[in-house]
Design an enzyme around this catalytic site. Structure first.
Site, PDB file in Angstrom:
ATOM      1  N   HIS A   1      -1.190 -18.869   5.395  1.00  0.00           N
ATOM      2  CA  HIS A   1      -2.101 -18.133   4.501  1.00  0.00           C
ATOM      3  C   HIS A   1      -3.004 -17.169   5.290  1.00  0.00           C
ATOM      4  O   HIS A   1      -4.237 -17.284   5.269  1.00  0.00           O
ATOM      5  CB  HIS A   1      -2.944 -19.118   3.678  1.00  0.00           C
ATOM      6  CG  HIS A   1      -3.497 -18.480   2.429  1.00  0.00           C
ATOM      7  ND1 HIS A   1      -3.535 -19.108   1.216  1.00  0.00           N
ATOM      8  CD2 HIS A   1      -4.039 -17.251   2.208  1.00  0.00           C
ATOM      9  CE1 HIS A   1      -4.075 -18.312   0.314  1.00  0.00           C
ATOM     10  NE2 HIS A   1      -4.386 -17.165   0.899  1.00  0.00           N
TER      11      HIS A   1
ATOM     12  N   ARG B   1       0.327 -15.987  -4.223  1.00  0.00           N
ATOM     13  CA  ARG B   1      -0.056 -17.393  -4.288  1.00  0.00           C
ATOM     14  C   ARG B   1       1.213 -18.231  -4.410  1.00  0.00           C
ATOM     15  O   ARG B   1       2.216 -17.795  -5.017  1.00  0.00           O
ATOM     16  CB  ARG B   1      -0.952 -17.671  -5.502  1.00  0.00           C
ATOM     17  CG  ARG B   1      -2.395 -17.201  -5.347  1.00  0.00           C
ATOM     18  CD  ARG B   1      -3.184 -18.015  -4.307  1.00  0.00           C
ATOM     19  NE  ARG B   1      -4.582 -17.618  -4.215  1.00  0.00           N
ATOM     20  CZ  ARG B   1      -5.081 -16.767  -3.320  1.00  0.00           C
ATOM     21  NH1 ARG B   1      -4.294 -16.189  -2.424  1.00  0.00           N
ATOM     22  NH2 ARG B   1      -6.383 -16.492  -3.298  1.00  0.00           N
TER      23      ARG B   1
HETATM   24  P1  NAP Z   1      -5.604  -7.243  -8.554  1.00  0.00           P
HETATM   25  O1  NAP Z   1      -6.174  -5.912  -8.146  1.00  0.00           O
HETATM   26  O2  NAP Z   1      -6.292  -8.012  -9.606  1.00  0.00           O
HETATM   27  O3  NAP Z   1      -4.081  -7.004  -8.950  1.00  0.00           O
HETATM   28  C1  NAP Z   1      -3.305  -7.985  -9.538  1.00  0.00           C
HETATM   29  C2  NAP Z   1      -2.004  -7.359  -9.972  1.00  0.00           C
HETATM   30  O4  NAP Z   1      -1.163  -8.380 -10.490  1.00  0.00           O
HETATM   31  C3  NAP Z   1      -2.188  -6.334 -11.107  1.00  0.00           C
HETATM   32  O5  NAP Z   1      -1.326  -5.248 -10.926  1.00  0.00           O
HETATM   33  C4  NAP Z   1      -1.807  -7.131 -12.336  1.00  0.00           C
HETATM   34  O6  NAP Z   1      -1.278  -6.381 -13.401  1.00  0.00           O
HETATM   35  C5  NAP Z   1      -0.696  -7.988 -11.768  1.00  0.00           C
HETATM   36  N1  NAP Z   1      -0.458  -9.138 -12.629  1.00  0.00           N
HETATM   37  C6  NAP Z   1      -1.291 -10.159 -12.929  1.00  0.00           C
HETATM   38  N2  NAP Z   1      -0.704 -11.010 -13.791  1.00  0.00           N
HETATM   39  C7  NAP Z   1       0.514 -10.502 -14.057  1.00  0.00           C
HETATM   40  C8  NAP Z   1       1.584 -10.907 -14.871  1.00  0.00           C
HETATM   41  N3  NAP Z   1       1.530 -12.029 -15.619  1.00  0.00           N
HETATM   42  N4  NAP Z   1       2.692 -10.137 -14.906  1.00  0.00           N
HETATM   43  C9  NAP Z   1       2.761  -9.020 -14.178  1.00  0.00           C
HETATM   44  N5  NAP Z   1       1.773  -8.556 -13.380  1.00  0.00           N
HETATM   45  C10 NAP Z   1       0.666  -9.307 -13.324  1.00  0.00           C
HETATM   46  O7  NAP Z   1      -5.530  -8.197  -7.287  1.00  0.00           O
HETATM   47  P2  NAP Z   1      -5.394  -7.790  -5.735  1.00  0.00           P
HETATM   48  O8  NAP Z   1      -6.721  -7.506  -5.162  1.00  0.00           O
HETATM   49  O9  NAP Z   1      -4.313  -6.792  -5.598  1.00  0.00           O
HETATM   50  O10 NAP Z   1      -4.916  -9.208  -5.130  1.00  0.00           O
HETATM   51  C11 NAP Z   1      -3.730  -9.799  -5.612  1.00  0.00           C
HETATM   52  C12 NAP Z   1      -3.577 -11.225  -5.146  1.00  0.00           C
HETATM   53  O11 NAP Z   1      -3.237 -11.257  -3.756  1.00  0.00           O
HETATM   54  C13 NAP Z   1      -4.839 -12.103  -5.207  1.00  0.00           C
HETATM   55  O12 NAP Z   1      -5.065 -12.559  -6.525  1.00  0.00           O
HETATM   56  C14 NAP Z   1      -4.487 -13.221  -4.256  1.00  0.00           C
HETATM   57  O13 NAP Z   1      -3.825 -14.245  -4.972  1.00  0.00           O
HETATM   58  C15 NAP Z   1      -3.505 -12.573  -3.273  1.00  0.00           C
HETATM   59  N6  NAP Z   1      -4.054 -12.455  -1.918  1.00  0.00           N
HETATM   60  C16 NAP Z   1      -3.450 -13.160  -0.923  1.00  0.00           C
HETATM   61  C17 NAP Z   1      -3.929 -13.053   0.373  1.00  0.00           C
HETATM   62  C18 NAP Z   1      -3.260 -13.764   1.499  1.00  0.00           C
HETATM   63  O14 NAP Z   1      -3.774 -13.750   2.615  1.00  0.00           O
HETATM   64  N7  NAP Z   1      -2.114 -14.363   1.293  1.00  0.00           N
HETATM   65  C19 NAP Z   1      -5.030 -12.226   0.645  1.00  0.00           C
HETATM   66  C20 NAP Z   1      -5.614 -11.540  -0.401  1.00  0.00           C
HETATM   67  C21 NAP Z   1      -5.113 -11.650  -1.690  1.00  0.00           C
HETATM   68  P3  NAP Z   1      -2.136  -5.249 -14.131  1.00  0.00           P
HETATM   69  O15 NAP Z   1      -2.181  -4.106 -13.147  1.00  0.00           O
HETATM   70  O16 NAP Z   1      -1.363  -4.933 -15.306  1.00  0.00           O
HETATM   71  O17 NAP Z   1      -3.498  -5.850 -14.382  1.00  0.00           O
HETATM   72  C1  GLV Z   2      -6.938 -14.784   0.067  1.00  0.00           C
HETATM   73  O1  GLV Z   2      -5.995 -15.458  -0.185  1.00  0.00           O
HETATM   74  C2  GLV Z   2      -7.647 -14.017  -0.899  1.00  0.00           C
HETATM   75  O2  GLV Z   2      -7.374 -14.185  -2.093  1.00  0.00           O
HETATM   76  O3  GLV Z   2      -8.521 -13.222  -0.511  1.00  0.00           O
END
Ligand code: NAP
Ligand code: GLV
Length: 307
Positions: A270, A222
Site C-alpha cells: 500500500h 482499494r
Molecule cells: P476521486 O477524485 O474521488 O475519483 C474517484 C473516481 O472513481 C471517479 O472518477 C469516480 O467516478 C470513480 N468511481 C467511483 N465509484 C465508481 C463506480 N461505482 N463506477 C465507476 N466509477 C466510479 O478519487 P481520487 O482522488 O482519484 O482517488 C481514488 C482512490 O485511489 C481513493 O479513493 C483511494 O481508494 C485510492 N488511493 C490509493 C492510494 C494507494 O497508495 N494505493 C493512494 C491514494 C488513493 P465519477 O468521476 O463519475 O465520480
Molecule cells: C491512500 O491509500 C489514500 O487513500 O490516500
C-alpha cells in the site's frame, strides 16, 4: 482548537501545522486536551470511536485521498464536514506506479526474466505503446491524471467512471454496462477506484474472466475491488501474464496468503501514492482559511456517494 491524530508522525505534522496555521491552537494525540474546545481534526486511520470524544467537532480532514475509513463511521455525525486530500502530490506517484507495471507488461520484463533464468538469449517481438490498450478504472483526481499522462506517452487509453467525464487525450466511457464490453478490449487494467458498496467485488470471477488471456492487472485503488479467490484461481490457470497489487482485502496481507509466493504476483504494501506531509498540510490550511472566509473548499466528501 485543531487536534491531530497521526500516530508515528506527530512531530513532523505538529511543526507543519503550527507553521501553516499560526493563529490556531494545535494539539496532537495522545496529548490530553479540553475535548469541548476541539472543532477541527486532521487524521488518518483513526481508531473506532475516536471522534465521539469531541462534542463540538465541525470539520474532519482525512489526510489521504480515500475516505472509506471515514464515511460510514457511527462516531462521525452527518453534520460534521468531511474533507479529503485531492492530488496533493499523489497523482504523479500514481502515474509512476502504473507506468512501472505497464512497462513490465509492454516491454515484457516478466518474460525476459524467465528467459534470463533459463540462460536463453531470445529477443521477443517488439510491442509499441500505441498498440497497447490500457483501461483506467476511475477518472477522478488521480485516475484522470494517470490516464492523460499515459496517453501523452502514446498508449491507447480508455478511462472509465460512474458519471460522464471528458478529456482531449483519453477516450472516456462510463457506467456499469460499458465495463463488460471494455474488459475484453484491455491489455492492461489499472484501477484507482475508491472502496464503496458499488465497487466492492466489481471485479468478480465473471468480470475477471472477461479480460483477455495474457492481460495484466494493476490495482492501486482499494483491495475490496477484486475477488481475491477468483483472481488466484485465474492466475493458477495462467489466465493473466501477471498482476501488480498494492492494495488487498485485508492489510497487511496474511502471511499464509498464496499471493506472497505466487510467480505471477508482484506486490507492494500500500505505497502506490503516499501522502506528502508538506503538500497535505498546505492543502488543509488553504481549506481552513477558505472555510473561515465562507469560500468553497477542495475535496469536500459527499458521504452519500461514499467517496
Ligand atoms: P476521486 O477524485 O474521488 O475519483 C474517484 C473516481 O472513481 C471517479 O472518477 C469516480 O467516478 C470513480 N468511481 C467511483 N465509484 C465508481 C463506480 N461505482 N463506477 C465507476 N466509477 C466510479 O478519487 P481520487 O482522488 O482519484 O482517488 C481514488 C482512490 O485511489 C481513493 O479513493 C483511494 O481508494 C485510492 N488511493 C490509493 C492510494 C494507494 O497508495 N494505493 C493512494 C491514494 C488513493 P465519477 O468521476 O463519475 O465520480
Ligand atoms: C491512500 O491509500 C489514500 O487513500 O490516500
Amino acid at each position: 482548537m485543531f487536534y491531530l491524530y497521526l500516530p508515528g508522525q506527530q512531530d513532523l505534522y505538529t511543526r507543519l501545522f503550527k507553521e501553516a496555521l499560526p493563529d490556531w491552537h494545535i494539539a496532537v494525540w495522545p496529548e490530553e486536551v479540553n475535548t469541548e474546545a476541539v472543532t477541527h481534526i486532521a487524521a488518518w486511520k483513526p481508531v473506532e470511536g475516536f471522534f465521539s470524544h469531541f462534542p463540538n467537532l465541525q470539520v474532519v480532514f482525512a489526510l489521504g485521498a480515500g475516505v472509506d475509513r471515514f464515511v460510514h463511521r457511527p462516531d462521525l455525525p452527518e453534520h460534521v464536514t468531511l474533507i479529503r486530500l485531492t492530488d496533493a502530490g499523489m497523482a504523479q506517484q500514481m502515474t509512476e506506479y502504473c507506468l512501472y507495471g505497464l512497462l513490465h507488461y509492454q516491454r515484457q520484463m516478466d518474460r525476459y526474466q524467465q528467459l534470463q533464468h533459463q540462460q536463453t538469449w531470445q529477443p521477443l517481438e517488439t510491442r509499441l505503446a500505441k498498440h497497447t490498450r490500457v483501461t483506467i478504472l476511475g477518472l477522478g483526481k488521480l485516475g484522470m491524471s494517470v490516464a492523460e499522462n499515459l496517453a501523452r506517452l502514446g498508449y491507447q487509453v480508455t478511462g472509465w467512471s460512474r458519471n460522464p467525464r471528458q478529456s482531449d487525450l483519453v477516450r472516456c466511457v462510463h457506467g456499469c454496462e460499458t465495463l463488460d464490453t471494455l474488459l475484453p478490449e484491455t491489455d492492461v487494467l489499472f484501477s484507482v477506484l475508491p472502496a464503496t458498496t458499488e465497487t466492492r467485488y466489481l471485479l468478480d470471477a465473471t468480470r475477471l474472466a472477461l479480460l483477455p488471456k495474457d492481460s495484466a492487472i494493476i490495482n492501486a485503488g482499494r483491495g475490496s475491488l477484486i475477488d481475491q479467490q477468483a483472481l488466484l484461481a485465474l492466475l493458477n490457470h495462467d489466465h493473466f501474464r501477471f498482476v501488480l497489487l498494492d492494495v488487498f482485502e485485508q492489510e497487511p496481507l496474511d502471511k499464509t496468503h498464496p499471493f506472497w509466493s505466487h510467480p505471477k504476483v508482484l506486490m507492494t504494501p500500500h505505497v502506490a501514492a503516499d501522502t506528502i506531509p508538506e503538500e497535505a498540510v498546505e492543502q488543509v490550511a488553504a481549506n481552513v482559511r477558505a472555510l473561515s472566509n465562507g469560500l468553497p473548499v477542495t475535496g469536500k466528501v459527499d458521504r452519500s456517494q461514499g467517496y
